[in-house]
Scaffold this active site. Sequence first.
Site, PDB file in Angstrom:
ATOM      1  N   HIS A  41      64.728 -23.870  25.796  1.00 23.99           N
ATOM      2  CA  HIS A  41      63.359 -23.834  26.312  1.00 23.99           C
ATOM      3  C   HIS A  41      62.838 -22.396  26.196  1.00 23.99           C
ATOM      4  CE1 HIS A  41      60.010 -25.260  28.748  1.00 23.99           C
ATOM      5  NE2 HIS A  41      60.069 -24.110  29.401  1.00 23.99           N
ATOM      6  N   SER A  81      63.415 -24.649  13.317  1.00 22.51           N
ATOM      7  CA  SER A  81      63.940 -23.311  12.989  1.00 22.51           C
ATOM      8  C   SER A  81      65.185 -22.984  13.819  1.00 22.51           C
ATOM      9  CB  SER A  81      62.862 -22.239  13.140  1.00 22.51           C
ATOM     10  OG  SER A  81      62.501 -22.068  14.485  1.00 22.51           O
ATOM     11  N   ASN A  82      65.240 -23.470  15.055  1.00 23.60           N
ATOM     12  CA  ASN A  82      66.451 -23.252  15.860  1.00 23.60           C
ATOM     13  C   ASN A  82      67.641 -23.980  15.253  1.00 23.60           C
ATOM     14  OD1 ASN A  82      66.179 -21.692  18.490  1.00 23.60           O
ATOM     15  ND2 ASN A  82      64.297 -22.901  18.473  1.00 23.60           N
ATOM     16  N   LYS A  98      60.457 -35.716  22.772  1.00 30.72           N
ATOM     17  CA  LYS A  98      60.588 -36.970  23.519  1.00 30.72           C
ATOM     18  C   LYS A  98      61.697 -36.820  24.557  1.00 30.72           C
ATOM     19  CE  LYS A  98      57.674 -39.686  21.256  1.00 30.72           C
ATOM     20  NZ  LYS A  98      57.174 -38.788  20.243  1.00 30.72           N
TER      21      LYS A  98
HETATM   22  C1  GRF Z   1      61.300 -23.770  20.565  1.00 26.99           C
HETATM   23  O1  GRF Z   1      60.402 -22.844  21.096  1.00 26.99           O
HETATM   24  C2  GRF Z   1      62.159 -24.348  21.656  1.00 26.99           C
HETATM   25  O2  GRF Z   1      62.394 -23.476  22.706  1.00 26.99           O
HETATM   26  C3  GRF Z   1      61.332 -25.504  22.143  1.00 26.99           C
HETATM   27  O3  GRF Z   1      60.704 -26.024  20.988  1.00 26.99           O
HETATM   28  C4  GRF Z   1      60.589 -24.993  20.013  1.00 26.99           C
HETATM   29  C5  GRF Z   1      61.234 -25.514  18.776  1.00 26.99           C
HETATM   30  O4  GRF Z   1      61.040 -24.676  17.676  1.00 26.99           O
HETATM   31  N1  GRF Z   1      62.143 -26.473  22.845  1.00 26.99           N
HETATM   32  P1  GRF Z   1      61.765 -24.995  16.319  1.00 26.99           P
HETATM   33  O5  GRF Z   1      61.383 -26.419  15.912  1.00 26.99           O
HETATM   34  O6  GRF Z   1      63.226 -24.841  16.511  1.00 26.99           O
HETATM   35  O7  GRF Z   1      61.195 -23.996  15.350  1.00 26.99           O
END
Ligand code: GRF
Length: 195
Positions: A109, A15-16, A91
């Site tokens: 994070h 989603s990010n 990973k």
């Molecule tokens: C997020 O909470 C990010 O901070 C962490 O992993 C999660 C990834 O979420 N590193 P998405 O796959 O982007 O929905």
Amino acid sequence: MKSFNIAAYISGSGSNLKCVIENSLKGVISSKVWLVIADNDAPGLEYPSSLGISTAVVSRKSLSRNEFLDLQFTLLKKHNIDLIILAGYLKKLPEEIIQLYKGRILNIHPALLPKFGGKGMHGINVHRAVIEAGEEFSGPTVHFVDEVYDNGELLLQRKIKVTENETPESLQKRVLDIEHKIYTEAIKILEEREQ
Ligand code: GRF
């Protein structure tokens, strides 16, 4: 304004990554995502692939260490990648890549690093630990990646107050909503720094 050729590494829902791509398409950042690498057949590959962005599953399981590295270097070179973003990649990135891209690898994070980082600190575990520790604040961090998990220099953080009836799930959701904004902001900061 510098415009980066971005490769994203993911393991999950992406989603990010989706938000970064959308913001790039809208012109909020001038950088573009050209390549997405996942360590498994991650659901997050669907969106970039639907837009014609190159995607690849690069798993250590079916490859020797050299093949694993060579494949990544070939892909990164092919797309002239000069910025790597880790977006829920579970990973550890190979040291050879970390060294080659020093200062050009970001991670997001879901807690206020240097607190609540390191091994095992991912997903809901992070938010559970924040609540169990009775923290008053939490929020996401974007930082540079070095050889140690969640250790590199911080680039951007946003604080929110942990509410009285907060659950790990509610905190996760609120933090993720902010993540969706600050990853783009962090890339913009780098673009402006190097203009
Ligand atoms: C997020 O909470 C990010 O901070 C962490 O992993 C999660 C990834 O979420 N590193 P998405 O796959 O982007 O929905």
